[in-house]
Scaffold this motif. Structure first.
Motif, PDB file in Angstrom:
ATOM      1  N   GLN A  44     -34.354 -11.583  13.564  1.00 16.27           N
ATOM      2  CA  GLN A  44     -33.087 -11.984  13.067  1.00 16.27           C
ATOM      3  C   GLN A  44     -33.098 -13.545  13.814  1.00 16.27           C
ATOM      4  OE1 GLN A  44     -30.232  -9.278  14.268  1.00 16.27           O
ATOM      5  NE2 GLN A  44     -30.178  -9.486  16.130  1.00 16.27           N
ATOM      6  N   ILE A  45     -32.222 -14.379  12.898  1.00 15.54           N
ATOM      7  CA  ILE A  45     -31.801 -15.598  13.533  1.00 15.54           C
ATOM      8  C   ILE A  45     -30.509 -15.452  14.519  1.00 15.54           C
ATOM      9  CG2 ILE A  45     -30.567 -17.878  12.855  1.00 15.54           C
ATOM     10  CD1 ILE A  45     -31.406 -17.286   9.823  1.00 15.54           C
ATOM     11  N   LYS A  46     -30.523 -16.165  15.580  1.00 17.37           N
ATOM     12  CA  LYS A  46     -29.387 -15.776  16.489  1.00 17.37           C
ATOM     13  C   LYS A  46     -28.522 -16.650  16.193  1.00 17.37           C
ATOM     14  CE  LYS A  46     -32.269 -13.434  19.268  1.00 17.37           C
ATOM     15  NZ  LYS A  46     -32.287 -12.281  19.112  1.00 17.37           N
ATOM     16  N   LEU A  47     -27.430 -15.854  15.985  1.00 16.12           N
ATOM     17  CA  LEU A  47     -26.071 -16.526  15.374  1.00 16.12           C
ATOM     18  C   LEU A  47     -24.940 -16.345  16.206  1.00 16.12           C
ATOM     19  CD1 LEU A  47     -25.785 -14.659  12.216  1.00 16.12           C
ATOM     20  CD2 LEU A  47     -26.505 -16.802  12.448  1.00 16.12           C
ATOM     21  N   ASP A  48     -24.750 -17.572  17.271  1.00 15.07           N
ATOM     22  CA  ASP A  48     -23.406 -17.679  18.102  1.00 15.07           C
ATOM     23  C   ASP A  48     -22.251 -17.432  17.416  1.00 15.07           C
ATOM     24  OD1 ASP A  48     -22.872 -20.340  17.087  1.00 15.07           O
ATOM     25  OD2 ASP A  48     -23.967 -21.183  18.625  1.00 15.07           O
ATOM     26  N   TRP A  49     -21.288 -17.350  18.230  1.00 17.02           N
ATOM     27  CA  TRP A  49     -19.859 -17.212  17.730  1.00 17.02           C
ATOM     28  C   TRP A  49     -19.360 -18.005  16.935  1.00 17.02           C
ATOM     29  CZ3 TRP A  49     -18.531 -12.670  16.916  1.00 17.02           C
ATOM     30  CH2 TRP A  49     -19.156 -11.403  17.631  1.00 17.02           C
ATOM     31  N   SER A  50     -19.437 -19.401  17.122  1.00 16.93           N
ATOM     32  CA  SER A  50     -19.188 -20.382  16.354  1.00 16.93           C
ATOM     33  C   SER A  50     -19.826 -20.593  15.017  1.00 16.93           C
ATOM     34  CB  SER A  50     -19.293 -21.874  17.208  1.00 16.93           C
ATOM     35  OG  SER A  50     -20.635 -22.095  17.379  1.00 16.93           O
ATOM     36  N   THR A  51     -20.940 -20.171  15.225  1.00 11.97           N
ATOM     37  CA  THR A  51     -21.940 -20.191  13.838  1.00 11.97           C
ATOM     38  C   THR A  51     -21.251 -19.140  12.909  1.00 11.97           C
ATOM     39  OG1 THR A  51     -23.811 -20.952  14.698  1.00 11.97           O
ATOM     40  CG2 THR A  51     -24.281 -20.057  12.786  1.00 11.97           C
ATOM     41  N   GLN A  53     -18.322 -17.838  13.202  1.00 10.19           N
ATOM     42  CA  GLN A  53     -16.844 -18.363  12.362  1.00 10.19           C
ATOM     43  C   GLN A  53     -17.273 -19.202  11.217  1.00 10.19           C
ATOM     44  OE1 GLN A  53     -14.675 -20.560  15.328  1.00 10.19           O
ATOM     45  NE2 GLN A  53     -12.692 -20.304  13.902  1.00 10.19           N
ATOM     46  N   LYS A  54     -18.202 -20.099  11.426  1.00  7.44           N
ATOM     47  CA  LYS A  54     -18.514 -21.196  10.243  1.00  7.44           C
ATOM     48  C   LYS A  54     -18.710 -20.302   9.014  1.00  7.44           C
ATOM     49  CE  LYS A  54     -22.248 -23.446  10.144  1.00  7.44           C
ATOM     50  NZ  LYS A  54     -23.464 -24.377  10.280  1.00  7.44           N
ATOM     51  N   ILE A  55     -19.598 -19.240   9.258  1.00  6.15           N
ATOM     52  CA  ILE A  55     -20.140 -18.465   8.011  1.00  6.15           C
ATOM     53  C   ILE A  55     -18.720 -17.813   7.441  1.00  6.15           C
ATOM     54  CG2 ILE A  55     -21.446 -16.611   7.580  1.00  6.15           C
ATOM     55  CD1 ILE A  55     -23.319 -17.582   9.476  1.00  6.15           C
ATOM     56  N   CYS A  56     -18.103 -17.309   8.101  1.00  7.98           N
ATOM     57  CA  CYS A  56     -17.000 -16.516   7.794  1.00  7.98           C
ATOM     58  C   CYS A  56     -15.975 -17.448   7.072  1.00  7.98           C
ATOM     59  CB  CYS A  56     -16.264 -16.070   8.715  1.00  7.98           C
ATOM     60  SG  CYS A  56     -17.141 -14.256   9.391  1.00  7.98           S
ATOM     61  N   VAL A  57     -15.588 -18.490   7.548  1.00  5.90           N
ATOM     62  CA  VAL A  57     -14.681 -19.521   6.903  1.00  5.90           C
ATOM     63  C   VAL A  57     -15.208 -19.973   5.649  1.00  5.90           C
ATOM     64  CG1 VAL A  57     -13.778 -22.015   7.285  1.00  5.90           C
ATOM     65  CG2 VAL A  57     -13.588 -19.991   8.917  1.00  5.90           C
ATOM     66  N   GLY A  58     -16.528 -20.356   5.490  1.00  8.05           N
ATOM     67  CA  GLY A  58     -17.465 -20.751   4.516  1.00  8.05           C
ATOM     68  C   GLY A  58     -17.280 -19.643   3.287  1.00  8.05           C
ATOM     69  N   ILE A  59     -17.436 -18.325   3.505  1.00  4.23           N
ATOM     70  CA  ILE A  59     -17.441 -17.392   2.627  1.00  4.23           C
ATOM     71  C   ILE A  59     -15.946 -17.345   2.186  1.00  4.23           C
ATOM     72  CG2 ILE A  59     -17.288 -14.971   2.350  1.00  4.23           C
ATOM     73  CD1 ILE A  59     -19.315 -14.961   4.367  1.00  4.23           C
ATOM     74  N   LEU A  85     -25.966 -16.036   0.838  1.00  3.83           N
ATOM     75  CA  LEU A  85     -26.981 -16.713   1.500  1.00  3.83           C
ATOM     76  C   LEU A  85     -27.050 -17.897   2.319  1.00  3.83           C
ATOM     77  CD1 LEU A  85     -29.040 -16.642  -2.210  1.00  3.83           C
ATOM     78  CD2 LEU A  85     -29.237 -14.804  -0.212  1.00  3.83           C
ATOM     79  N   LEU A  86     -27.789 -17.943   3.428  1.00  2.92           N
ATOM     80  CA  LEU A  86     -27.768 -19.085   4.355  1.00  2.92           C
ATOM     81  C   LEU A  86     -28.604 -20.271   4.037  1.00  2.92           C
ATOM     82  CD1 LEU A  86     -27.457 -16.846   7.318  1.00  2.92           C
ATOM     83  CD2 LEU A  86     -25.731 -17.977   6.192  1.00  2.92           C
ATOM     84  N   ASP A  87     -28.229 -21.464   4.052  1.00  2.61           N
ATOM     85  CA  ASP A  87     -29.081 -22.518   3.722  1.00  2.61           C
ATOM     86  C   ASP A  87     -29.863 -23.140   5.084  1.00  2.61           C
ATOM     87  OD1 ASP A  87     -27.264 -24.210   5.318  1.00  2.61           O
ATOM     88  OD2 ASP A  87     -26.540 -25.309   3.597  1.00  2.61           O
ATOM     89  N   THR A  88     -30.394 -24.080   5.296  1.00  2.00           N
ATOM     90  CA  THR A  88     -30.995 -24.514   6.517  1.00  2.00           C
ATOM     91  C   THR A  88     -30.262 -24.936   7.635  1.00  2.00           C
ATOM     92  OG1 THR A  88     -32.484 -25.871   5.093  1.00  2.00           O
ATOM     93  CG2 THR A  88     -32.620 -26.679   7.353  1.00  2.00           C
ATOM     94  N   ASN A  89     -28.787 -25.318   7.556  1.00  2.00           N
ATOM     95  CA  ASN A  89     -28.007 -25.433   8.500  1.00  2.00           C
ATOM     96  C   ASN A  89     -27.082 -24.164   8.835  1.00  2.00           C
ATOM     97  OD1 ASN A  89     -28.725 -28.133   8.716  1.00  2.00           O
ATOM     98  ND2 ASN A  89     -27.193 -28.812   7.001  1.00  2.00           N
ATOM     99  N   LEU A  90     -27.290 -23.002   8.148  1.00  2.96           N
ATOM    100  CA  LEU A  90     -26.850 -21.752   8.348  1.00  2.96           C
ATOM    101  C   LEU A  90     -25.435 -21.863   7.486  1.00  2.96           C
ATOM    102  CD1 LEU A  90     -27.723 -20.610  11.761  1.00  2.96           C
ATOM    103  CD2 LEU A  90     -28.875 -19.908   9.735  1.00  2.96           C
ATOM    104  N   ASP A  91     -25.348 -22.657   6.633  1.00  9.03           N
ATOM    105  CA  ASP A  91     -23.983 -22.627   5.804  1.00  9.03           C
ATOM    106  C   ASP A  91     -24.056 -21.589   4.980  1.00  9.03           C
ATOM    107  OD1 ASP A  91     -22.764 -25.029   7.026  1.00  9.03           O
ATOM    108  OD2 ASP A  91     -24.102 -26.302   6.088  1.00  9.03           O
TER     109      ASP A  91
END
Length: 117
Positions: A44-51, A53-59, A85-91
C-alpha cells in the motif's frame, strides 16, 4: 448526464461506445488506483494523517458538488473506498456512478431503500 458533471473531485468521462448490448465507458486514468488499495493491500501507499484528511475533504467536496452545486443534482448511493480513485498527487476522485440517482426537486435525498454494497 455523467459527462456533464465537471469537478476536480469526480472522475472525468471521456467517452463511451455502445455495440449491441455492450457498453464501454472511457474514464481518465488515475495512477494510484483506489483508496481501498492504498489503505488495505500489502504494498500500500503510505498515507500520513494530512494526506488522509486531504482525501476525506476532497470526497466531501465531490459529494457537495453532486448534491448541491451542480446543475444536475445526483445522489451517488455507493460511496466506498473502492469507488474513490487517487491521482498522482493522491487527490481523490469519486467514480462508479452505476447506482447514482438523479435527484428530483421535490424528493429528499434520504432513502430507506437498499442500494449498493
Amino acid at each position: 448526464m455523467i459527462s456533464a458533471l465537471q469537478n476536480p473531485y469526480l472522475v472525468k468521462l471521456y467517452g463511451f461506445c455502445v455495440e449491441g448490448d455492450h457498453l464501454l465507458l472511457i474514464y481518465e486514468y488515475l495512477e494510484n488506483n483506489s483508496l481501498a488499495r492504498a489503505l488495505f493491500e500489502e504494498h500500500q501507499i503510505k498515507l500520513d494523517w494530512s494526506t488522509r484528511q486531504k482525501i476525506c475533504v476532497g470526497i466531501a467536496r465531490g459529494l457537495a458538488y453532486l448534491h448541491e452545486e451542480s446543475r444536475l443534482k445526483f445522489v451517488h448511493r455507493d460511496i466506498k473506498a473502492t469507488n474513490v480513485l487517487l491521482d498522482t498527487n493522491l487527490d481523490p476522485k469519486i467514480s462508479d456512478f452505476g447506482l447514482a440517482k438523479l435527484d428530483e426537486e421535490d424528493n429528499t435525498h434520504i432513502s430507506t431503500r437498499i442500494a449498493g454494497t
